[in-house]
Design a protein around this motif. Structure first.
Motif, PDB file in Angstrom:
ATOM      1  N   ILE A  32     -35.011  13.292  10.397  1.00 42.86           N
ATOM      2  CA  ILE A  32     -36.165  12.846  11.190  1.00 42.86           C
ATOM      3  C   ILE A  32     -36.674  11.500  10.698  1.00 42.86           C
ATOM      4  CG2 ILE A  32     -38.583  13.377  11.719  1.00 42.86           C
ATOM      5  CD1 ILE A  32     -37.696  16.366  11.787  1.00 42.86           C
ATOM      6  N   PHE A  33     -36.783  11.342   9.379  1.00 43.11           N
ATOM      7  CA  PHE A  33     -37.217  10.065   8.814  1.00 43.11           C
ATOM      8  C   PHE A  33     -36.271   8.945   9.217  1.00 43.11           C
ATOM      9  CE2 PHE A  33     -36.680   6.933   5.404  1.00 43.11           C
ATOM     10  CZ  PHE A  33     -37.945   6.351   5.420  1.00 43.11           C
ATOM     11  N   SER A  34     -34.973   9.187   9.115  1.00 48.98           N
ATOM     12  CA  SER A  34     -33.980   8.157   9.416  1.00 48.98           C
ATOM     13  C   SER A  34     -33.995   7.768  10.892  1.00 48.98           C
ATOM     14  CB  SER A  34     -32.582   8.644   9.019  1.00 48.98           C
ATOM     15  OG  SER A  34     -32.518   8.884   7.633  1.00 48.98           O
ATOM     16  N   VAL A  35     -34.113   8.759  11.761  1.00 53.10           N
ATOM     17  CA  VAL A  35     -34.148   8.461  13.195  1.00 53.10           C
ATOM     18  C   VAL A  35     -35.431   7.709  13.548  1.00 53.10           C
ATOM     19  CG1 VAL A  35     -34.285   9.494  15.491  1.00 53.10           C
ATOM     20  CG2 VAL A  35     -32.597  10.316  13.875  1.00 53.10           C
ATOM     21  N   CYS A  36     -36.552   8.111  12.965  1.00 49.46           N
ATOM     22  CA  CYS A  36     -37.817   7.401  13.228  1.00 49.46           C
ATOM     23  C   CYS A  36     -37.750   5.965  12.739  1.00 49.46           C
ATOM     24  CB  CYS A  36     -38.985   8.133  12.573  1.00 49.46           C
ATOM     25  SG  CYS A  36     -39.418   9.668  13.391  1.00 49.46           S
ATOM     26  N   LEU A  37     -37.189   5.753  11.555  1.00 49.73           N
ATOM     27  CA  LEU A  37     -37.032   4.407  11.021  1.00 49.73           C
ATOM     28  C   LEU A  37     -36.199   3.554  11.967  1.00 49.73           C
ATOM     29  CD1 LEU A  37     -37.365   2.463   8.515  1.00 49.73           C
ATOM     30  CD2 LEU A  37     -35.152   3.347   7.786  1.00 49.73           C
ATOM     31  N   GLY A  38     -35.090   4.071  12.422  1.00 49.14           N
ATOM     32  CA  GLY A  38     -34.231   3.325  13.336  1.00 49.14           C
ATOM     33  C   GLY A  38     -34.881   3.088  14.687  1.00 49.14           C
ATOM     34  N   TYR A  44     -38.954  -2.594  17.714  1.00 51.73           N
ATOM     35  CA  TYR A  44     -39.682  -3.793  17.265  1.00 51.73           C
ATOM     36  C   TYR A  44     -38.774  -5.027  17.263  1.00 51.73           C
ATOM     37  CZ  TYR A  44     -42.381  -6.922  14.291  1.00 51.73           C
ATOM     38  OH  TYR A  44     -43.058  -7.998  13.798  1.00 51.73           O
ATOM     39  N   PHE A  45     -37.612  -4.913  16.611  1.00 48.59           N
ATOM     40  CA  PHE A  45     -36.741  -6.080  16.458  1.00 48.59           C
ATOM     41  C   PHE A  45     -35.865  -6.330  17.677  1.00 48.59           C
ATOM     42  CE2 PHE A  45     -37.423  -4.937  11.939  1.00 48.59           C
ATOM     43  CZ  PHE A  45     -38.000  -6.123  11.532  1.00 48.59           C
ATOM     44  N   GLY A  46     -35.391  -5.257  18.315  1.00 48.44           N
ATOM     45  CA  GLY A  46     -34.484  -5.415  19.441  1.00 48.44           C
ATOM     46  C   GLY A  46     -35.172  -5.568  20.777  1.00 48.44           C
ATOM     47  N   LYS A  47     -36.480  -5.329  20.785  1.00 46.68           N
ATOM     48  CA  LYS A  47     -37.265  -5.444  22.030  1.00 46.68           C
ATOM     49  C   LYS A  47     -36.670  -4.590  23.154  1.00 46.68           C
ATOM     50  CE  LYS A  47     -39.801  -8.878  20.324  1.00 46.68           C
ATOM     51  NZ  LYS A  47     -40.357  -8.453  19.077  1.00 46.68           N
ATOM     52  N   ILE A  48     -36.295  -3.339  22.803  1.00 49.32           N
ATOM     53  CA  ILE A  48     -35.776  -2.413  23.807  1.00 49.32           C
ATOM     54  C   ILE A  48     -36.733  -1.231  23.932  1.00 49.32           C
ATOM     55  CG2 ILE A  48     -33.363  -3.106  23.610  1.00 49.32           C
ATOM     56  CD1 ILE A  48     -32.840  -0.865  21.709  1.00 49.32           C
ATOM     57  N   SER A  49     -36.602  -0.470  24.996  1.00 48.21           N
ATOM     58  CA  SER A  49     -37.532   0.645  25.250  1.00 48.21           C
ATOM     59  C   SER A  49     -37.423   1.702  24.150  1.00 48.21           C
ATOM     60  CB  SER A  49     -37.230   1.272  26.612  1.00 48.21           C
ATOM     61  OG  SER A  49     -36.013   1.981  26.561  1.00 48.21           O
ATOM     62  N   TRP A  50     -38.443   2.558  24.097  1.00 48.44           N
ATOM     63  CA  TRP A  50     -38.470   3.610  23.086  1.00 48.44           C
ATOM     64  C   TRP A  50     -37.280   4.559  23.244  1.00 48.44           C
ATOM     65  CZ3 TRP A  50     -41.047   3.307  18.797  1.00 48.44           C
ATOM     66  CH2 TRP A  50     -42.233   2.577  18.742  1.00 48.44           C
ATOM     67  N   ALA A  57     -30.641   4.540  17.633  1.00 52.75           N
ATOM     68  CA  ALA A  57     -30.785   5.029  16.257  1.00 52.75           C
ATOM     69  C   ALA A  57     -29.943   6.274  16.033  1.00 52.75           C
ATOM     70  CB  ALA A  57     -32.253   5.308  15.952  1.00 52.75           C
ATOM     71  N   CYS A  58     -29.946   7.186  16.986  1.00 51.05           N
ATOM     72  CA  CYS A  58     -29.150   8.413  16.856  1.00 51.05           C
ATOM     73  C   CYS A  58     -27.658   8.112  16.833  1.00 51.05           C
ATOM     74  CB  CYS A  58     -29.471   9.377  17.991  1.00 51.05           C
ATOM     75  SG  CYS A  58     -31.111  10.088  17.894  1.00 51.05           S
ATOM     76  N   MET A  59     -27.234   7.202  17.686  1.00 54.33           N
ATOM     77  CA  MET A  59     -25.813   6.862  17.746  1.00 54.33           C
ATOM     78  C   MET A  59     -25.351   6.174  16.458  1.00 54.33           C
ATOM     79  SD  MET A  59     -24.676   8.031  20.571  1.00 54.33           S
ATOM     80  CE  MET A  59     -23.216   7.149  21.077  1.00 54.33           C
TER      81      MET A  59
END
Length: 117
Positions: A32-38, A44-50, A57-59
């Protein structure tokens, strides 16, 4: 969360299942921490939707590869470092989850028959 040593008997099945649950819960927390971080980083950085950030992040975390192409320098740097983190995190999470199972198997194989008499 201590394991029994080689001079102790193998843990009873209820104790073993509780131990597996604890380690599984800890591994789930790391996921959960890793997926939230990604997700936050890609948003924020990629300017893509949530949703796309979560998917990306999951992939990456599971080693499947990127889905969306990153265009900015900051997005590419984050994506690179997150991929490196994900590789280490995936192996670590797997080790945490399987540690009690592997320990029990090795402990059963190591215990001598006369230890139970």
């Amino acid at each position: 969360m201590n394991f029994e040593n080689r001079k102790q008997k193998v843990a009873a099945m209820p104790n073993f299942l509780i131990r597996v649950g604890r380690y599984g819960f800890f591994a789930a927390g790391l996921i959960i921490f890793s997926v939230c971080l990604g997700t936050v980083g890609y948003h924020y950085f990629g300017k893509i939707s949530w949703l796309d950030s979560f998917h990306m992040a999951c992939m990456i975390l599971t080693g499947m590869g990127p889905v969306v192409e990153m265009n900015s320098v900051h997005a590419k740097l984050f994506s690179s470092f997150y991929a490196l983190y994900s590789g280490v995190a995936f192996l670590s999470i797997t080790a945490v989850f399987f540690a009690p199972i592997i320990h029990r198997l090795l402990h059963i194989l190591h215990v001598e028959e006369n230890d139970f008499k």
